[in-house]
Scaffold this motif. Structure first.
Motif, PDB file in Angstrom:
ATOM      1  N   HIS A   2       0.840  -1.199   0.000  1.00 55.04           N
ATOM      2  CA  HIS A   2       0.000   0.000   0.000  1.00 55.04           C
ATOM      3  C   HIS A   2       0.877   1.252   0.000  1.00 55.04           C
ATOM      4  O   HIS A   2       1.923   1.284   0.651  1.00 55.04           O
ATOM      5  CB  HIS A   2      -0.909   0.011   1.237  1.00 55.04           C
ATOM      6  CG  HIS A   2      -2.085   0.915   1.112  1.00 55.04           C
ATOM      7  ND1 HIS A   2      -1.982   2.283   1.230  1.00 55.04           N
ATOM      8  CD2 HIS A   2      -3.401   0.652   0.846  1.00 55.04           C
ATOM      9  CE1 HIS A   2      -3.183   2.825   1.063  1.00 55.04           C
ATOM     10  NE2 HIS A   2      -4.053   1.862   0.824  1.00 55.04           N
ATOM     11  N   ASP A  47      -1.085   3.337   3.710  1.00 50.52           N
ATOM     12  CA  ASP A  47      -1.783   2.753   4.857  1.00 50.52           C
ATOM     13  C   ASP A  47      -1.044   1.524   5.375  1.00 50.52           C
ATOM     14  O   ASP A  47      -1.563   0.411   5.368  1.00 50.52           O
ATOM     15  CB  ASP A  47      -3.223   2.400   4.476  1.00 50.52           C
ATOM     16  CG  ASP A  47      -4.066   2.025   5.688  1.00 50.52           C
ATOM     17  OD1 ASP A  47      -3.687   2.422   6.816  1.00 50.52           O
ATOM     18  OD2 ASP A  47      -5.097   1.351   5.516  1.00 50.52           O
ATOM     19  N   ASP A  48       0.181   1.734   5.829  1.00 50.61           N
ATOM     20  CA  ASP A  48       1.027   0.632   6.260  1.00 50.61           C
ATOM     21  C   ASP A  48       2.116   1.206   7.160  1.00 50.61           C
ATOM     22  O   ASP A  48       2.869   2.091   6.745  1.00 50.61           O
ATOM     23  CB  ASP A  48       1.644  -0.053   5.037  1.00 50.61           C
ATOM     24  CG  ASP A  48       2.369  -1.336   5.382  1.00 50.61           C
ATOM     25  OD1 ASP A  48       3.254  -1.297   6.261  1.00 50.61           O
ATOM     26  OD2 ASP A  48       2.069  -2.379   4.759  1.00 50.61           O
ATOM     27  N   GLY A  78       1.386   9.284   3.863  1.00 48.35           N
ATOM     28  CA  GLY A  78       2.439   8.434   4.397  1.00 48.35           C
ATOM     29  C   GLY A  78       3.736   9.172   4.647  1.00 48.35           C
ATOM     30  O   GLY A  78       4.395   8.957   5.671  1.00 48.35           O
ATOM     31  N   SER A 134      -5.886   7.419   5.144  1.00 50.03           N
ATOM     32  CA  SER A 134      -6.216   6.285   6.004  1.00 50.03           C
ATOM     33  C   SER A 134      -6.335   6.748   7.450  1.00 50.03           C
ATOM     34  O   SER A 134      -5.889   7.838   7.809  1.00 50.03           O
ATOM     35  CB  SER A 134      -5.145   5.195   5.897  1.00 50.03           C
ATOM     36  OG  SER A 134      -3.936   5.626   6.506  1.00 50.03           O
ATOM     37  N   GLN A 135      -6.924   5.904   8.283  1.00 51.06           N
ATOM     38  CA  GLN A 135      -6.997   6.240   9.705  1.00 51.06           C
ATOM     39  C   GLN A 135      -5.596   6.396  10.286  1.00 51.06           C
ATOM     40  O   GLN A 135      -5.341   7.275  11.117  1.00 51.06           O
ATOM     41  CB  GLN A 135      -7.761   5.156  10.463  1.00 51.06           C
ATOM     42  CG  GLN A 135      -8.053   5.505  11.915  1.00 51.06           C
ATOM     43  CD  GLN A 135      -9.021   6.677  12.049  1.00 51.06           C
ATOM     44  OE1 GLN A 135     -10.041   6.723  11.378  1.00 51.06           O
ATOM     45  NE2 GLN A 135      -8.688   7.635  12.920  1.00 51.06           N
ATOM     46  N   LEU A 136      -4.678   5.576   9.795  1.00 48.55           N
ATOM     47  CA  LEU A 136      -3.305   5.604  10.296  1.00 48.55           C
ATOM     48  C   LEU A 136      -2.634   6.941   9.980  1.00 48.55           C
ATOM     49  O   LEU A 136      -2.026   7.564  10.861  1.00 48.55           O
ATOM     50  CB  LEU A 136      -2.520   4.449   9.675  1.00 48.55           C
ATOM     51  CG  LEU A 136      -1.106   4.187  10.173  1.00 48.55           C
ATOM     52  CD1 LEU A 136      -1.098   3.879  11.656  1.00 48.55           C
ATOM     53  CD2 LEU A 136      -0.477   3.030   9.389  1.00 48.55           C
ATOM     54  N   THR A 137      -2.732   7.394   8.744  1.00 54.62           N
ATOM     55  CA  THR A 137      -2.096   8.670   8.405  1.00 54.62           C
ATOM     56  C   THR A 137      -2.840   9.843   9.032  1.00 54.62           C
ATOM     57  O   THR A 137      -2.221  10.817   9.477  1.00 54.62           O
ATOM     58  CB  THR A 137      -1.977   8.850   6.887  1.00 54.62           C
ATOM     59  OG1 THR A 137      -3.268   8.757   6.260  1.00 54.62           O
ATOM     60  CG2 THR A 137      -1.061   7.793   6.294  1.00 54.62           C
TER      61      THR A 137
END
Length: 319
Positions: free
Chosen positions: A142, A145-146, A178, A234-237
């Motif tokens: 990805h 999102d990683d 990212g 993404s939720q992560l970023t």
């Protein structure tokens, strides 16, 4: 969320596969903007952008079964190039899905590296096709999102913190987030007082819309800057940016292309609009904080052809 220890581990993992790009003061940009400017030249990175850092880290993290299955990546250009080139170097079969708006040069480089390139009508369709191929057995690399990818992108910030002089404000372009998530993690740990600013184009405001909504939301894309055109963050970023970034600024496509011309004229580097957008955004930062600021720019990539830039400049009436 990742930590600076994750970034340091990623730096050790990718050492020898990527280069440590120059961090240099730019007298030309300093004169243009009226404030001291230091540039991190990721456009000189292997494959022409920072994306090779995350792609390399992820590919090196795969187990034998994942490598044997082959990988799939979705990209507006630079991530696809990075995955294709590094997968070829590591003897991993790669499929890259891009929107038809992706630069033809990016498609050609990915194919020349041995990847199977598939084109979708738009970026959201490209993400959907990549997800379908993942469910059919390919290993997804990805673009943002990683946590492995984000930590490796953060090595840009680690190097910047180690090599730049005193900085007050660092600007980072945002597509899916990212790069800024990783850079912000490293800079907050190494230089806690530095303000970090994200930059988007008005037609690709995935992070701005997420911040306004309190979480990731789908956005309609209408930017020529395919390398910043994520259909959502993404939720992560989002979590990293909402916690670590001072603000996210937006500029027009025309301003981003003018920034590309300014980087060529004043910094003597051939960047793409995804990096060009930093120049008009830097002016906005200076309006906020004053001309005593010491600006850092992460010049993220240079994979735009002369023909592409000429076409965009003519479209917007720029010279």
């Amino acid at each position: 969320m990742i930590t600076v220890a994750d970034v340091e581990a990623a730096a050790a993992r990718i050492a020898g596969h990527v280069i440590r790009t120059p961090t240099v003061p730019s007298p030309g940009l300093s004169s243009l903007l009226g404030a001291h400017v230091t540039a991190k030249l990721e456009l000189l990175q292997r494959t022409g952008s920072f994306k090779v850092r995350g792609a390399t880290a992820k590919l090196l993290s795969l187990d034998e079964a994942e490598r044997a299955a082959g990988v799939v990546a979705v990209s507006g250009g630079n991530h696809g190039i990075a995955v294709a080139v590094m997968a070829g170097a590591l003897d991993i079969k790669a499929t890259v899905v891009m929107p038809r708006s992706a630069p033809r040069r990016a498609v050609g480089i990915a194919e020349a590296a041995g990847a199977n390139v598939l084109l979708a009508d738009a970026m959201d369709g490209a993400f959907a096709l990549a997800e379908q191929l993942r469910t059919e057995g390919l290993t997804l690399v990805h673009p943002f999102d990683d946590s492995v990818v984000i930590a490796a992108q953060g090595t840009v910030g680690l190097e910047f913190a180690e090599e730049a002089g005193d900085l007050t404000d660092v600007l980072v372009s945002i597509g899916g987030g990212g790069l800024i998530a990783g850079v912000a993690t490293a800079l907050r740990a190494r230089r806690p007082g530095v303000r970090i600013w994200g930059v988007e184009t008005e037609g690709a405001r995935a992070m701005s819309e997420a911040l306004a909504a309190g979480g990731p939301v789908p956005v309609q894309l209408a930017s020529i800057v395919s390398t910043l055109s994520a259909p959502s963050v993404s939720q992560l970023t989002y979590d990293h940016v909402s916690a670590l970034v001072t603000d996210v600024l937006t500029v027009t496509d025309a301003e981003a292309v003018q920034g590309t011309l300014d980087l060529a004229d004043h910094a003597k580097v051939w960047a793409e609009p995804a990096a060009g957008c930093l120049v008009p955004a830097a002016r906005k930062v200076l309006d906020h904080v004053g001309e005593s600021a010491r600006i850092g720019l992460v010049v993220c990539g240079g994979n735009a052809s002369a023909a592409d830039v000429t076409t965009w400049a003519e479209q917007f009436g720029l010279h």
